[in-house]
Design an enzyme around this catalytic site. Sequence first.
Site, PDB file in Angstrom:
ATOM      1  N   GLU A  43       0.798  -1.236   0.000  1.00 28.08           N
ATOM      2  CA  GLU A  43       0.000   0.000   0.000  1.00 28.08           C
ATOM      3  C   GLU A  43       0.829   1.285   0.000  1.00 28.08           C
ATOM      4  OE1 GLU A  43      -2.678  -0.542   3.304  1.00 28.08           O
ATOM      5  OE2 GLU A  43      -3.426  -2.440   2.550  1.00 28.08           O
ATOM      6  N   GLU A 102      -6.067 -10.903  -1.195  1.00 27.04           N
ATOM      7  CA  GLU A 102      -6.920 -10.648  -0.012  1.00 27.04           C
ATOM      8  C   GLU A 102      -8.394 -10.559  -0.408  1.00 27.04           C
ATOM      9  OE1 GLU A 102      -5.492  -7.312   2.312  1.00 27.04           O
ATOM     10  OE2 GLU A 102      -3.403  -7.771   1.866  1.00 27.04           O
TER      11      GLU A 102
HETATM   12  O1  G3I Z   1      -3.347  -7.036  18.758  1.00 29.26           O
HETATM   13  C1  G3I Z   1      -4.497  -6.476  19.385  1.00 29.26           C
HETATM   14  C2  G3I Z   1      -4.853  -7.252  20.591  1.00 29.26           C
HETATM   15  O2  G3I Z   1      -3.814  -7.133  21.536  1.00 29.26           O
HETATM   16  C3  G3I Z   1      -6.178  -6.755  21.163  1.00 29.26           C
HETATM   17  O3  G3I Z   1      -6.597  -7.577  22.212  1.00 29.26           O
HETATM   18  C4  G3I Z   1      -7.264  -6.750  20.072  1.00 29.26           C
HETATM   19  C5  G3I Z   1      -8.577  -6.156  20.564  1.00 29.26           C
HETATM   20  O4  G3I Z   1      -9.405  -5.818  19.486  1.00 29.26           O
HETATM   21  O5  G3I Z   1      -6.815  -5.994  19.004  1.00 29.26           O
HETATM   22  C6  G3I Z   1      -5.654  -6.538  18.425  1.00 29.26           C
HETATM   23  O6  G3I Z   1      -5.301  -5.819  17.287  1.00 29.26           O
HETATM   24  C7  G3I Z   1      -6.110  -6.020  16.163  1.00 29.26           C
HETATM   25  C8  G3I Z   1      -5.271  -6.646  15.057  1.00 29.26           C
HETATM   26  O7  G3I Z   1      -6.023  -6.710  13.877  1.00 29.26           O
HETATM   27  C9  G3I Z   1      -4.790  -8.046  15.416  1.00 29.26           C
HETATM   28  O8  G3I Z   1      -5.874  -8.900  15.625  1.00 29.26           O
HETATM   29  C10 G3I Z   1      -6.650  -4.674  15.725  1.00 29.26           C
HETATM   30  O9  G3I Z   1      -7.548  -4.171  16.691  1.00 29.26           O
HETATM   31  C11 G3I Z   1      -7.333  -4.782  14.392  1.00 29.26           C
HETATM   32  O10 G3I Z   1      -7.651  -3.474  13.925  1.00 29.26           O
HETATM   33  C12 G3I Z   1      -6.404  -5.456  13.400  1.00 29.26           C
HETATM   34  O11 G3I Z   1      -7.069  -5.487  12.161  1.00 29.26           O
HETATM   35  C13 G3I Z   1      -6.355  -6.053  11.075  1.00 29.26           C
HETATM   36  C14 G3I Z   1      -6.087  -4.953  10.045  1.00 29.26           C
HETATM   37  O12 G3I Z   1      -5.448  -5.526   8.929  1.00 29.26           O
HETATM   38  C15 G3I Z   1      -5.199  -3.865  10.616  1.00 29.26           C
HETATM   39  O13 G3I Z   1      -4.684  -3.056   9.617  1.00 29.26           O
HETATM   40  C16 G3I Z   1      -7.218  -7.127  10.460  1.00 29.26           C
HETATM   41  O14 G3I Z   1      -7.343  -8.205  11.381  1.00 29.26           O
HETATM   42  C17 G3I Z   1      -6.598  -7.635   9.155  1.00 29.26           C
HETATM   43  O15 G3I Z   1      -7.517  -8.458   8.486  1.00 29.26           O
HETATM   44  C18 G3I Z   1      -6.292  -6.438   8.252  1.00 29.26           C
HETATM   45  O16 G3I Z   1      -5.659  -6.910   7.095  1.00 29.26           O
HETATM   46  C19 G3I Z   1      -5.351  -5.916   6.111  1.00 29.26           C
HETATM   47  C20 G3I Z   1      -4.125  -6.381   5.371  1.00 29.26           C
HETATM   48  O17 G3I Z   1      -3.086  -6.654   6.289  1.00 29.26           O
HETATM   49  C21 G3I Z   1      -3.682  -5.367   4.318  1.00 29.26           C
HETATM   50  N1  G3I Z   1      -4.752  -5.048   3.416  1.00 29.26           N
HETATM   51  C22 G3I Z   1      -6.001  -4.634   4.054  1.00 29.26           C
HETATM   52  C23 G3I Z   1      -6.459  -5.695   5.054  1.00 29.26           C
HETATM   53  C24 G3I Z   1      -7.794  -5.349   5.644  1.00 29.26           C
HETATM   54  O18 G3I Z   1      -7.705  -4.161   6.396  1.00 29.26           O
END
Ligand code: G3I
Length: 355
Positions: free
Chosen positions: A159, A266
């Site tokens: 990105e 994805e």
């Molecule tokens: O790590 C913390 C954890 O400690 C906490 O307990 C929990 C509570 O909600 O949050 C955890 O972090 C989360 C993280 O995923 C790991 O699970 C974040 O809140 C959450 O926002 C995060 O979201 C991820 C997102 O990327 C962040 O940018 C999604 O799971 C993941 O599917 C998404 O993937 C991205 C690709 O990497 C790149 N392209 C877009 C795609 C969708 O956004």
Amino acid sequence: MKVFVAIFLTMTLFATVYYADSEIPSLKEVFSSYFKIGVALPVRVFSNSLDVQLITKHFNSMTAENEMKPESILRRGADGKIFCDFTMADRYIRFAQQHGFVVRGHTLVWHSQTPDWFFRDDSGNLLSREAMIERMKEYIHTVVGHFKGRVYAWDVVNEAVDSNQPDGMRRSLWYQIIGPDYLELAFKFAHEADPEALLFYNDYNEFEPRKRDIIYNMVKDLKEKGVPIHGIGMQQHLSLARSIEQIEQAIALFATIPDIVIEITELDVDIYRDNVTKYQTAPTELLHEQAEFYRKLFQVYKKYSHVIDNVTFWGLKDDYSWLRGFPVRRNNWPLLFDENYQPKPAFWAIVDLQT
Ligand code: G3I
């Protein structure tokens, strides 16, 4: 009484999954002569036998949904020393080796999910260009080196494009500190660490004409300069509002770059067209519209299977999708399997394509 109900429900779910598992075609077999079929997984699935059953039946490629990103790997000791922790990431490799999967590495250089301290010195000031390049080099060499021979493809840069900028480049800390050549440096370091790995530039909304053209020109230029970049990762976070025609136009354009590999990295298809509607249960007509969308999409993927070598879904089943929390918290049904491990109309739409 509660115990009996719990046992009954568990047995019913097992029976349902067993039925689904034994009766339906396997996606990876259905598409074996076209492309690998991948899935993005959170680490918790490895200890859920129902998940494992579904994963091993249908997929042959896997991506860690979050666990190989810099924030999941990078650590800083009490002495301020930076090191890498591969404990979680290594679980993917063990599972992959045990079940014959290939692994996509996601991701090395990204503006998001990278600790802010990684860009700063001990006093909290942004690093100099030279120090940042050195830090990037060490990180990429350590991570790609650790997984050498076990991760077949890397999303080296994720990105980096922002079509609202005059030069099309996102003003990330990578860009601000190193400058636009951070991309070619990242690919060079990754190639040094594993010369056999396929190296990708990965991005979303590649169907938007301006963004598509920026990515096309950028990747073509990098290749012409001899930068070791092998492919374009098209994320394909889509929705029913998207135009399949525009998606095909982007794939067709990228496919004209000599020696290019395209991976759909994805994939999901959001059933909403806005950020406010919320359904309690999935409307049947939308599930059928989604099936039709997936059917047309896979027709396009198959048409370009001479350049597309992997189609990866961003999640195993609807209730695991990131779209349940983004852009707002709501039910969503963007994948091929529902909450109960059952194949949806979208599953049958892409499988029936083969007959
Ligand atoms: O790590 C913390 C954890 O400690 C906490 O307990 C929990 C509570 O909600 O949050 C955890 O972090 C989360 C993280 O995923 C790991 O699970 C974040 O809140 C959450 O926002 C995060 O979201 C991820 C997102 O990327 C962040 O940018 C999604 O799971 C993941 O599917 C998404 O993937 C991205 C690709 O990497 C790149 N392209 C877009 C795609 C969708 O956004």
